[in-house]
Design a protein around this motif. Sequence first.
Motif, PDB file in Angstrom:
ATOM      1  N   PHE A  77       0.825  -1.205   0.000  1.00  0.00           N
ATOM      2  CA  PHE A  77       0.000   0.000   0.000  1.00  0.00           C
ATOM      3  C   PHE A  77       0.857   1.253   0.000  1.00  0.00           C
ATOM      4  CE2 PHE A  77      -2.357   3.396   2.130  1.00  0.00           C
ATOM      5  CZ  PHE A  77      -3.468   3.472   1.307  1.00  0.00           C
ATOM      6  N   ALA A  78       1.964   1.251   0.742  1.00  0.00           N
ATOM      7  CA  ALA A  78       2.841   2.414   0.802  1.00  0.00           C
ATOM      8  C   ALA A  78       3.405   2.759  -0.570  1.00  0.00           C
ATOM      9  CB  ALA A  78       3.984   2.167   1.793  1.00  0.00           C
ATOM     10  N   ASN A  79       3.662   1.739  -1.386  1.00  0.00           N
ATOM     11  CA  ASN A  79       4.235   1.963  -2.710  1.00  0.00           C
ATOM     12  C   ASN A  79       3.192   2.153  -3.798  1.00  0.00           C
ATOM     13  OD1 ASN A  79       7.345   1.643  -2.685  1.00  0.00           O
ATOM     14  ND2 ASN A  79       6.664  -0.028  -1.391  1.00  0.00           N
ATOM     15  N   GLY A  80       2.009   1.558  -3.627  1.00  0.00           N
ATOM     16  CA  GLY A  80       1.017   1.611  -4.702  1.00  0.00           C
ATOM     17  C   GLY A  80      -0.297   2.273  -4.369  1.00  0.00           C
ATOM     18  N   GLY A  81      -0.527   2.610  -3.090  1.00  0.00           N
ATOM     19  CA  GLY A  81      -1.799   3.183  -2.686  1.00  0.00           C
ATOM     20  C   GLY A  81      -2.107   4.514  -3.334  1.00  0.00           C
ATOM     21  N   VAL A  82      -1.124   5.406  -3.364  1.00  0.00           N
ATOM     22  CA  VAL A  82      -1.331   6.732  -3.966  1.00  0.00           C
ATOM     23  C   VAL A  82      -1.630   6.592  -5.453  1.00  0.00           C
ATOM     24  CG1 VAL A  82      -0.218   8.919  -4.556  1.00  0.00           C
ATOM     25  CG2 VAL A  82       0.060   7.956  -2.265  1.00  0.00           C
ATOM     26  N   ALA A  83      -0.908   5.702  -6.130  1.00  0.00           N
ATOM     27  CA  ALA A  83      -1.135   5.498  -7.569  1.00  0.00           C
ATOM     28  C   ALA A  83      -2.555   4.991  -7.814  1.00  0.00           C
ATOM     29  CB  ALA A  83      -0.116   4.506  -8.121  1.00  0.00           C
ATOM     30  N   ALA A  84      -3.016   4.066  -6.985  1.00  0.00           N
ATOM     31  CA  ALA A  84      -4.368   3.538  -7.160  1.00  0.00           C
ATOM     32  C   ALA A  84      -5.414   4.626  -6.977  1.00  0.00           C
ATOM     33  CB  ALA A  84      -4.612   2.398  -6.175  1.00  0.00           C
ATOM     34  N   LEU A 220      10.344  10.663  14.832  1.00  0.00           N
ATOM     35  CA  LEU A 220       9.024  10.424  15.412  1.00  0.00           C
ATOM     36  C   LEU A 220       8.743   8.927  15.402  1.00  0.00           C
ATOM     37  CD1 LEU A 220       7.069  13.283  13.581  1.00  0.00           C
ATOM     38  CD2 LEU A 220       8.107  13.341  15.864  1.00  0.00           C
ATOM     39  N   SER A 221       8.289   8.408  16.529  1.00  0.00           N
ATOM     40  CA  SER A 221       8.142   6.956  16.670  1.00  0.00           C
ATOM     41  C   SER A 221       7.155   6.365  15.672  1.00  0.00           C
ATOM     42  CB  SER A 221       7.697   6.613  18.100  1.00  0.00           C
ATOM     43  OG  SER A 221       6.437   7.190  18.387  1.00  0.00           O
ATOM     44  N   TRP A 222       6.153   7.128  15.254  1.00  0.00           N
ATOM     45  CA  TRP A 222       5.129   6.595  14.358  1.00  0.00           C
ATOM     46  C   TRP A 222       5.479   6.759  12.887  1.00  0.00           C
ATOM     47  CZ3 TRP A 222       2.681  10.306  11.288  1.00  0.00           C
ATOM     48  CH2 TRP A 222       2.872  11.633  11.680  1.00  0.00           C
ATOM     49  N   ILE A 223       6.596   7.418  12.598  1.00  0.00           N
ATOM     50  CA  ILE A 223       7.008   7.564  11.198  1.00  0.00           C
ATOM     51  C   ILE A 223       8.120   6.559  10.925  1.00  0.00           C
ATOM     52  CG2 ILE A 223       8.042   9.082   9.484  1.00  0.00           C
ATOM     53  CD1 ILE A 223       6.348  11.213  10.409  1.00  0.00           C
ATOM     54  N   GLU A 224       7.725   5.464  10.288  1.00  0.00           N
ATOM     55  CA  GLU A 224       8.683   4.427   9.930  1.00  0.00           C
ATOM     56  C   GLU A 224       8.777   4.340   8.407  1.00  0.00           C
ATOM     57  OE1 GLU A 224       7.511   0.931  12.108  1.00  0.00           O
ATOM     58  OE2 GLU A 224       8.174   1.792  14.011  1.00  0.00           O
ATOM     59  N   ASN A 225       9.429   3.317   7.925  1.00  0.00           N
ATOM     60  CA  ASN A 225       9.749   3.254   6.498  1.00  0.00           C
ATOM     61  C   ASN A 225       8.518   3.289   5.599  1.00  0.00           C
ATOM     62  OD1 ASN A 225      11.933   2.909   4.483  1.00  0.00           O
ATOM     63  ND2 ASN A 225      10.828   1.020   4.016  1.00  0.00           N
ATOM     64  N   ASP A 226       7.452   2.580   5.995  1.00  0.00           N
ATOM     65  CA  ASP A 226       6.247   2.550   5.159  1.00  0.00           C
ATOM     66  C   ASP A 226       5.610   3.937   5.050  1.00  0.00           C
ATOM     67  OD1 ASP A 226       6.603  -0.134   4.769  1.00  0.00           O
ATOM     68  OD2 ASP A 226       5.133  -0.761   6.268  1.00  0.00           O
ATOM     69  N   ALA A 227       5.587   4.672   6.163  1.00  0.00           N
ATOM     70  CA  ALA A 227       5.018   6.022   6.147  1.00  0.00           C
ATOM     71  C   ALA A 227       5.839   6.941   5.251  1.00  0.00           C
ATOM     72  CB  ALA A 227       4.951   6.585   7.564  1.00  0.00           C
ATOM     73  N   VAL A 228       7.155   6.791   5.302  1.00  0.00           N
ATOM     74  CA  VAL A 228       8.026   7.614   4.458  1.00  0.00           C
ATOM     75  C   VAL A 228       7.822   7.267   2.985  1.00  0.00           C
ATOM     76  CG1 VAL A 228      10.441   8.065   3.852  1.00  0.00           C
ATOM     77  CG2 VAL A 228       9.741   8.034   6.248  1.00  0.00           C
ATOM     78  N   ASN A 229       7.688   5.985   2.672  1.00  0.00           N
ATOM     79  CA  ASN A 229       7.453   5.571   1.287  1.00  0.00           C
ATOM     80  C   ASN A 229       6.133   6.125   0.763  1.00  0.00           C
ATOM     81  OD1 ASN A 229       9.835   4.152   1.126  1.00  0.00           O
ATOM     82  ND2 ASN A 229       8.914   2.171   1.563  1.00  0.00           N
ATOM     83  N   PHE A 230       5.104   6.101   1.608  1.00  0.00           N
ATOM     84  CA  PHE A 230       3.810   6.648   1.210  1.00  0.00           C
ATOM     85  C   PHE A 230       3.939   8.143   0.924  1.00  0.00           C
ATOM     86  CE2 PHE A 230      -0.324   8.581   2.007  1.00  0.00           C
ATOM     87  CZ  PHE A 230      -1.175   7.755   1.284  1.00  0.00           C
ATOM     88  N   ALA A 231       4.636   8.862   1.796  1.00  0.00           N
ATOM     89  CA  ALA A 231       4.823  10.300   1.594  1.00  0.00           C
ATOM     90  C   ALA A 231       5.615  10.579   0.322  1.00  0.00           C
ATOM     91  CB  ALA A 231       5.545  10.902   2.800  1.00  0.00           C
TER      92      ALA A 231
END
Length: 246
Positions: A77-84, A220-231
Motif C-alpha cells: 500500500f505504501a508503494n502503490g496506494g497513492v497510484a491507485a 518520530l516513533s510513528w514515522i517508519e519506512n512505510d510512512a516515508v514511502n507513502f509520503a
Amino acid sequence: MQIALGAALAAVVALVAFRTRALSRGGAAAAFGIGTAIFATAGWPGAAALFAFFVPSALLSRIGNGAAQTRNGWQVFANGGVAAICALLAVRGGAPFAAGFAGAFAAASADTWGTEIGIRWGRAPISILTFRRVDIGRSGGITLVGSLATLGGAFCVAVVAALVHLAPLWTVALGGVAGAMADSILGASIQALRWCPNCARECETRRHECGTPAIMRRGLSWIENDAVNFAATLCGAGVAALLAIS
C-alpha cells in the motif's frame, strides 16, 4: 466488463507474486485491491506503468543473495496506494491525475532502484542533509551509484508512461526524482531511528533483528519506512500532477 477483467488480471499477478514469495498473503491481498483499481480504471496503459515499477523492483530484490524480499500489505500500500487513488480520480479528473498516477510509481521505482543498487554497489554513503558518513542501508543515506540508480528507476516508469501516452516523459521523471528526494530527506530527519542496546547498533525497527526492543534515538516513533514511502509517492504524484497542469 473492464472491472471483471481488471480483477481477474490482478488476481493472476497477485497469485504469481505470492507463489514466488515476492508478496506475503497480506501483500498479495493488497496487490489484488490496488491492481484491480488500476486495471479497471487506467486499463492497459496503467497496467504498463504498474509493471514498469513492479517487475524491475522485484528482480532487483533478488540481486546479491538470490532471495526475494517478501513485501507485506503495508509495504504494498505504501508503494502503490497513492497510484491507485490517482487512477480512480483520473476517471473524472483527466490528465493531471493520470500524470500523478505515473509520478507515484516513478517515485516508488526511483526509491527502490536507489536503495537496492546503492546498498549493493554504492560506497561510503553520506546523509542527504548533513553530508556526514552514515551506515550502509541507513534511511537518508545517499551514494553516487545509488543516485544514478534513482534516476534510472524514475526514467524506467517515465519512458513506459510516455510510450503508452499516459503522461509526458519529463513530467513523470521529475515527479519520480522529487519523490525519491523527499524519501531521503524524510528518512534523514523525522523517520524513527532506534538503538539496540544488546548489539550496540542503530536500527529502524521497534525490535532489532536480534529480538531486543530498540530505544528511540531520533525522529518520530510513528514515522517508519512505510510512512516515508507513502509520503514519497504522494510527493511524486503531486509534482507530476502540478507539472501536467502547468
